[in-house]
Write an enzyme that holds these catalytic residues in place. Structure first.
Site, PDB file in Angstrom:
ATOM      1  N   CYS A  51      45.197  42.204  25.046  1.00 38.31           N
ATOM      2  CA  CYS A  51      44.719  41.850  26.380  1.00 38.31           C
ATOM      3  C   CYS A  51      44.160  40.415  26.398  1.00 38.31           C
ATOM      4  CB  CYS A  51      43.649  42.860  26.787  1.00 38.31           C
ATOM      5  SG  CYS A  51      42.684  42.363  28.208  1.00 38.31           S
ATOM      6  N   CYS A  69      40.341  40.284  26.680  1.00 41.26           N
ATOM      7  CA  CYS A  69      39.713  40.688  25.415  1.00 41.26           C
ATOM      8  C   CYS A  69      39.783  39.537  24.416  1.00 41.26           C
ATOM      9  CB  CYS A  69      40.365  41.945  24.854  1.00 41.26           C
ATOM     10  SG  CYS A  69      39.895  43.468  25.714  1.00 41.26           S
ATOM     11  N   ASN A 112      40.649  42.584  42.552  1.00 45.14           N
ATOM     12  CA  ASN A 112      41.996  43.038  42.864  1.00 45.14           C
ATOM     13  C   ASN A 112      42.337  44.193  41.941  1.00 45.14           C
ATOM     14  OD1 ASN A 112      42.464  40.981  44.815  1.00 45.14           O
ATOM     15  ND2 ASN A 112      42.851  39.522  43.159  1.00 45.14           N
ATOM     16  N   GLY A 148      47.521  42.343  43.954  1.00 36.58           N
ATOM     17  CA  GLY A 148      47.716  41.079  43.244  1.00 36.58           C
ATOM     18  C   GLY A 148      47.024  40.999  41.904  1.00 36.58           C
ATOM     19  N   HIS A 205      38.133  42.572  36.434  1.00 37.70           N
ATOM     20  CA  HIS A 205      37.402  41.311  36.588  1.00 37.70           C
ATOM     21  C   HIS A 205      37.001  41.128  38.037  1.00 37.70           C
ATOM     22  CE1 HIS A 205      41.759  40.623  36.841  1.00 37.70           C
ATOM     23  NE2 HIS A 205      41.475  39.752  37.790  1.00 37.70           N
TER      24      HIS A 205
END
Ligand code: 5GP
Ligand code: ZN
Length: 113
Positions: free
Chosen positions: A4, A7, A86, A92, A99
């Protein structure tokens, strides 16, 4: 270890401009800002999206909002700001580590999108 992107940013494997960090949360500048102030606030724990919040992991989300208030105070965002999350493809979301966009510094139109 995982692949990720966010991460990797938390682990310092991908560089970022840090705004704030504590045991649970990391905040950094968005690489493609759409407002004079555009930060991303993320939990250090990998949670894929808002759809994956549960009673077991939700405490960090309220902590994120405390952090957002602290950043806003530190940065003098007294005229206000916007927080955007989002969730999923139609909204999107492009990075699947939850986040919160913190945006300010210009008039932010509403409704968005
Ligand atoms: P989303 O579209 O998932 O809501 O938001 C992802 C955000 O991450 C975008 O605003 C994008 O500009 C930002 N972003 C993508 N890759 C990177 C990166 O490598 N570094 C930083 N600082 N931001 C990134
Ligand atoms: Zn992650």
């Amino acid at each position: 270890m995982n692949d990720c992107l966010f991460c990797k940013i938390i682990r310092g494997e991908v560089p970022s401009t840090k705004i704030y960090e504590d045991e649970y949360v990391y905040a950094f500048k968005d690489i493609e800002p759409i407002a004079p102030v555009h930060y991303l606030v993320i939990p250090k724990e990998h949670i894929e999206s808002a759809a994956k919040i549960t009673p077991e992991n939700s405490a960090v989300i309220s902590h994120i909002y405390e952090v957002i208030a602290k950043i806003a105070k530190n940065e003098g965002l007294d005229d206000g700001f916007r927080v955007v999350n989002n969730c999923g493809e139609i909204a999107g979301q492009t990075v699947f580590h939850i986040h919160f966009h913190l945006m300010a510094g210009r008039k932010l139109e509403w409704p968005a999108g």
